[in-house]
Design a protein around this motif. Structure first.
Motif, PDB file in Angstrom:
ATOM      1  N   GLN A  63       0.807  -1.213   0.000  1.00  0.00           N
ATOM      2  CA  GLN A  63       0.000   0.000   0.000  1.00  0.00           C
ATOM      3  C   GLN A  63       0.847   1.273   0.000  1.00  0.00           C
ATOM      4  O   GLN A  63       0.324   2.368  -0.189  1.00  0.00           O
ATOM      5  N   ARG A  77      -6.490   1.923   5.713  1.00  0.00           N
ATOM      6  CA  ARG A  77      -5.381   0.978   5.518  1.00  0.00           C
ATOM      7  C   ARG A  77      -5.616  -0.400   6.124  1.00  0.00           C
ATOM      8  O   ARG A  77      -5.159  -1.401   5.581  1.00  0.00           O
ATOM      9  N   TYR A  80      -7.183  -2.878   3.748  1.00  0.00           N
ATOM     10  CA  TYR A  80      -6.298  -3.414   2.717  1.00  0.00           C
ATOM     11  C   TYR A  80      -5.169  -4.254   3.295  1.00  0.00           C
ATOM     12  O   TYR A  80      -4.651  -5.152   2.639  1.00  0.00           O
TER      13      TYR A  80
END
Length: 157
Positions: A63, A77, A80
């Motif tokens: 990421q 975040r 993910y």
């Protein structure tokens, strides 16, 4: 005595928030501004099962945009990257892997920020200029990388 107290109060007022507030007292904006953007916390790390020693790699989370050193989905975040750790005051004591230069770690240990920190320098690029940032030294993770082949020492220099 009254004049001396007034002068002391004026000096206190001019101190920056990170010198006058406890980490737990900071607003979300103040807390977030402590991050210097070095992205060292976004590097994959390996822990020795026997000793607990943490080794950094030069492999960044998928990421992390390796050009800008910013998370592609910072506010979301954990969706993910489920094992991404959201840094909080209560977690600081257990996060021994935070780099020695990390403002959160420094303030938790009651130390001063480094002169290159953007809050001190006033320059958002000072972290990169000083060589603290991971920019230009990392690769993005993928399934074919053997992390043990990418262990590096520089994140804690």
């Amino acid at each position: 005595l009254k004049r001396l107290l007034l002068q002391e109060n004026k000096m206190t007022e001019k101190k920056p928030f990170w010198e006058t507030k406890k980490l737990s007292e900071m607003t979300n904006g103040e807390w977030e501004s402590l991050c210097d953007g070095c992205a060292k916390c976004c590097l994959n790390k390996l822990e020795d099962a026997d000793t607990g020693y943490i080794s950094y790699t030069n492999v960044a989370c998928h990421q992390l945009d390796i050009e800008s050193c910013k998370c592609r989905n910072y506010s979301d975040r954990e969706t993910y990257v489920p094992d991404c750790i959201k840094l909080t005051v209560s977690k600081l004591e257990s996060l021994s892997w935070l780099p020695r230069t990390c403002a959160y770690r420094l303030l938790y240990e009651q130390k001063s920020l480094y002169p290159w920190h953007p809050l001190i320098s006033g320059d958002k690029e000072s972290v990169e200029k000083s060589g603290i940032s991971v920019k230009g030294r990392i690769i993005s993770e993928n399934n074919n990388i053997d992390l043990e082949e990418h262990i590096v020492d520089w994140p804690n220099e």
